[in-house]
Scaffold this active site. Structure first.
Site, PDB file in Angstrom:
ATOM      1  N   TYR A  29      23.364 -25.196 -15.277  1.00 60.95           N
ATOM      2  CA  TYR A  29      22.706 -23.942 -14.894  1.00 60.95           C
ATOM      3  C   TYR A  29      22.242 -23.199 -16.156  1.00 60.95           C
ATOM      4  CZ  TYR A  29      22.104 -19.293 -12.954  1.00 60.95           C
ATOM      5  OH  TYR A  29      21.591 -18.075 -12.600  1.00 60.95           O
ATOM      6  N   ASP A  67      32.085 -26.766 -12.309  1.00 62.97           N
ATOM      7  CA  ASP A  67      31.256 -25.819 -11.561  1.00 62.97           C
ATOM      8  C   ASP A  67      30.869 -26.531 -10.263  1.00 62.97           C
ATOM      9  OD1 ASP A  67      29.203 -24.275 -10.468  1.00 62.97           O
ATOM     10  OD2 ASP A  67      28.467 -23.632 -12.431  1.00 62.97           O
ATOM     11  N   ARG A  85      40.720  -2.029  -9.431  1.00 60.25           N
ATOM     12  CA  ARG A  85      40.283  -3.087 -10.358  1.00 60.25           C
ATOM     13  C   ARG A  85      41.325  -4.205 -10.392  1.00 60.25           C
ATOM     14  NH1 ARG A  85      41.352  -2.285 -15.407  1.00 60.25           N
ATOM     15  NH2 ARG A  85      40.532  -0.171 -15.485  1.00 60.25           N
ATOM     16  N   LYS A 101      25.792 -18.354  -3.766  1.00 55.56           N
ATOM     17  CA  LYS A 101      25.017 -19.450  -3.192  1.00 55.56           C
ATOM     18  C   LYS A 101      25.578 -19.827  -1.815  1.00 55.56           C
ATOM     19  CE  LYS A 101      23.148 -18.917  -7.205  1.00 55.56           C
ATOM     20  NZ  LYS A 101      23.444 -19.723  -8.388  1.00 55.56           N
TER      21      LYS A 101
END
Ligand SMILES: *Cc1c(COP(=O)(O)O)cnc(C)c1O
Length: 379
Positions: free
Chosen positions: A98, A170, A46, A195
Site C-alpha cells: 500500500y 497486512d 482514550r 475497507k
C-alpha cells in the site's frame, strides 16, 4: 463457533443497564468514579471506551485472536506497530505494498533511524538474504496492492521465527473471512478496517490483532499513550458492518470471478492480475492459504498508456472512480496517480506497475451490470 456466527455475535452482549441488543454509542470522554481509582473499568475514553471495547472483542474473534486494538485509521494501526521498534532497527517489506505504508516507512520513520528494505517476497530467498543483526521485523502484505501478488505467509513466518523477528501481515485485502495469518504463525495482523471490515465506505479505521501477551501489553500502552483511537460512533458503524462481512465477501468474490473471466477474454485487455486465475503466479499459494480469492482485480490494456486507462476510467458509470476498496459498491482507480502516487515513478516501474494499470474493487452489485459497465467503458 463458525465464522458467520462469530461475525454476527462475537463480543456483543446486550447492554446490561437497558437490555439494548446493540451496543450503545458511548459518546462520553470520561467516567465518574465513586472514590479515586474506584470505577467500573473505564476511566477516560482514550484508554478505553465501552463501544470500542465491544468492537475490539468482535474484531479479535474474527481473527481467532486473543487481543484486538482499534485505531483511528489503518495507517494509525500500522504506525503503532512500527513504534515497537527503536532507532537502528531494520524491517524487511514486500516491494508491492500500500502506498501509504511505503510513505510512512520511508518518509516518516527513516528520519527516526529505522531502515526499510523492500524486496519481492514471492521468492523467500530474497528475504533471507536481507536479514542481518539489526533486522527486527518482516512486513508482509498479501494479496499485495495493486499487483495482487500472493506471498507465502508460512514461508515468511519461518524466516521470522528462525531469526527471532516480529512477523506482521497486512490482511486488509483478504479479510479474516478468507485468510487468518495468526493461524499460520504470524505475530501481528493489521487491517485497514476502512475497507472490507467496515464494508460501506462510511468510516476510516484500523485494527491490530494478535495473541502474544507481551506485544499486546506494549501495543495497548502505545494505543493509549499516542492516542490514535477511533470515535465511538465509528466503532458502532463497524460493529454493524462486520455482521455481514461473510455475506458481502461471498457476493463480491463471486462477482470478481465473473468480472475476471470477462476481462481475460476481452480483446483490449493485456494482463489480468487476479489470484483465482490458474496462470497467476501465486495461484497455488492462494489456494493453500486463502478460502476464496478475494474481490480485487488489476488489469492492463493492450494500449499501455495512461491516456487509454483514463479514457476507460472516465467512462465507467456503475464503477465509481475513487480511492479505497472493500465497500459494497464497486470502485475503480488508477494506482499510479491515486493510491500509489506517493511511490516514486521509477520505483513503481521497477515493481511492474504499468502505465495502463487499472485496479478494481468489485462490490456486491449484479455481476451482469458490472460487466455491462466495463464493456461500454472499454469500447
Ligand atoms: C487502505 C489501506 C491501508 C491504510 O488504511 P487507512 O484506513 O486508509 O488508513 C493499509 N493497508 C492496505 C492494504 C490498505 O488497502
Amino acid at each position: 463457533m463458525k465464522f458467520a456466527t462469530k461475525a454476527i455475535h462475537a463480543g456483543v452482549e446486550p447492554d446490561p443497564s437497558t437490555g439494548a441488543i446493540m451496543t450503545p454509542i458511548f459518546q462520553t470522554s470520561t467516567f465518574v468514579q465513586a472514590s479515586p481509582g474506584q470505577h467500573k473499568g473505564f476511566e477516560y475514553a482514550r484508554s478505553l471506551n465501552p463501544t470500542r471495547q465491544t468492537l475490539e472483542k468482535a474484531l479479535a474473534a474474527l481473527e481467532n485472536a486473543k487481543y484486538a486494538f482499534a485505531f483511528g485509521s489503518g495507517m494509525a494501526a500500522i504506525d503503532t506497530v512500527i513504534k515497537l521498534l527503536k532507532p537502528g532497527s531494520e524491517v524487511i517489506c514486500g516491494d508491492d505494498i500500500y502506498g501509504g505504508s511505503y510513505r510512512l516507512f520511508v518518509r516518516v520513520y527513516e528520519d527516526f533511524g529505522i531502515k526499510f528494505h523492500f524486496t519481492d517476497m514471492q521468492e523467500a530467498q530474497n528475504v533471507e538474504k536481507l536479514v542481518n543483526e539489526n533486522t527486527k521485523m518482516i512486513w508482509v502484505e498479501t494479496p499485495s496492492n495493486p499487483l495482487l501478488r500472493v506471498i507465502d505467509i508460512e514461508a515468511m513466518v519461518a524466516i521470522a521465527k528462525k531469526h527471532n523477528l516480529i512477523s506482521v501481515v497486512d490482511n486488509t485485502f483478504a479479510t479474516p473471512y478468507l485468510q487468518n495469518p495468526l493461524e499460520l504463525g504470524a505475530d501481528i495482523v493489521t487491517h485497514s478496517v476502512t475497507k472490507y471490515l467496515g464494508g460501506h465506505s462510511d468510516v476510516v479505521m484500523g485494527a491490530l490483532m494478535l495473541n502474544d501477551d507481551k506485544l499486546a501489553e506494549r501495543l495497548y500502552f502505545l494505543q493509549k499513550s499516542c492516542g490514535a483511537v477511533p470515535a465511538p460512533f465509528d466503532c458502532f458503524l463497524v460493529l454493524r458492518g462486520i455482521k455481514t462481512l461473510h455475506l458481502r465477501m461471498n457476493a463480491s468474490c463471486e462477482n470478481a470471478l465473473q468480472v475476471a473471466d470477462f476481462l481475460v477474454n476481452h480483446p483490449k485487455i493485456q494482463d489480468v492480475y487476479f489470484p483465482a486465475l490458474p496462470q497467476h503466479k501465486g495461484h497455488d499459494i492462494a489456494k493453500k492459504q486463502m478460502r476464496k480469492f478475494g474481490s480485487m482485480i488489476s488489469f492492463t490494456l493492450k494500449d499501455d498508456t495512461q491516456a487509454a486507462a483514463y479514457r476507460v476510467l472516465e467512462k465507467v458509470k456503475v464503477f465509481a472512480l475513487a480511492e479505497s476498496l472493500g465497500g459494497v459498491e464497486s470502485l475503480c482507480c488508477y494506482p499510479a496517480a491515486m493510491t500509489h502516487a506517493s511511490i516514486p515513478a521509477e520505483v513503481r516501474k521497477a515493481t511492474g506497475i504499468k502505465d495502463s494499470l487499472i485496479r478494481l474493487s468489485v462490490g456486491c452489485e449484479d455481476a451482469e451490470d458490472l460487466i455491462a459497465d466495463l464493456t461500454q467503458a472499454l469500447q
